[in-house]
Design a protein around this motif. Structure first.
Motif, PDB file in Angstrom:
ATOM      1  N   ALA A 163       0.834  -1.197   0.000  1.00 36.48           N
ATOM      2  CA  ALA A 163       0.000   0.000   0.000  1.00 36.48           C
ATOM      3  C   ALA A 163       0.872   1.251   0.000  1.00 36.48           C
ATOM      4  O   ALA A 163       1.888   1.313   0.707  1.00 36.48           O
ATOM      5  N   LYS A 220      -3.883   1.394  -2.991  1.00 40.85           N
ATOM      6  CA  LYS A 220      -4.592   0.961  -1.795  1.00 40.85           C
ATOM      7  C   LYS A 220      -4.994  -0.496  -1.941  1.00 40.85           C
ATOM      8  O   LYS A 220      -5.153  -0.989  -3.072  1.00 40.85           O
ATOM      9  N   PRO A 221      -5.206  -1.182  -0.837  1.00 40.69           N
ATOM     10  CA  PRO A 221      -5.640  -2.583  -0.934  1.00 40.69           C
ATOM     11  C   PRO A 221      -6.913  -2.745  -1.763  1.00 40.69           C
ATOM     12  O   PRO A 221      -7.061  -3.760  -2.456  1.00 40.69           O
ATOM     13  N   SER A 223      -1.652  -4.680   2.476  1.00 34.50           N
ATOM     14  CA  SER A 223      -1.778  -3.632   3.504  1.00 34.50           C
ATOM     15  C   SER A 223      -0.627  -3.667   4.485  1.00 34.50           C
ATOM     16  O   SER A 223       0.166  -4.578   4.487  1.00 34.50           O
TER      17      SER A 223
END
Length: 127
Positions: free
Chosen positions: A14, A87-88, A127
């Motif tokens: 991330a 982002k995840p 993440s």
């Protein structure tokens, strides 16, 4: 008709970046509006970004605005998707698509209007 091959996917943490490429075969690449779509497991395919065949107009889904940039090089028959601040929730299979159009400044968001699709490339954001 063009054929499309995506590359550049992979695993990234991330906040990291990836650049996807979509190489097109065929001599009429510059007559195609191009788009990037993605599909996460259990979800429907969604529009991510699109670019007109002139390269002058672009559009993005709200969730990637300010983070992703679509561009094209008609001399190299290639369209790119630069993805920053990943982002995840960006994890998905990403597909390149081409839509033949006579409108040089048209950006196409609807998947149904695209004529040709690539095989997809996996993007995984941890993440």
């Amino acid at each position: 008709q063009v054929q499309l091959v995506e590359s550049g996917g992979g695993l990234v943490q991330a906040g990291g970046s990836l650049r996807l490429s979509c190489a097109a075969s065929g001599r009429t690449f510059s007559s195609y509006a191009m788009g990037w779509f993605r599909q996460a497991p259990g979800k429907e395919r969604e529009f991510v970004a699109g670019i007109s065949w002139s390269g002058g107009n672009t559009d993005y889904t709200d969730s990637v605005k300010g983070r992703f940039t679509i561009s094209r090089d008609n001399a190299k028959n290639t369209v790119y998707l630069q993805m920053n601040s990943l982002k995840p929730e960006d994890t998905a299979v990403y597909y390149c698509a081409a839509a033949f159009t006579i409108a040089p400044h048209s950006v196409i968001r609807r998947g149904e209007e695209y004529d040709v699709w690539g095989q997809g490339t996996q993007v995984t954001v941890s993440s």
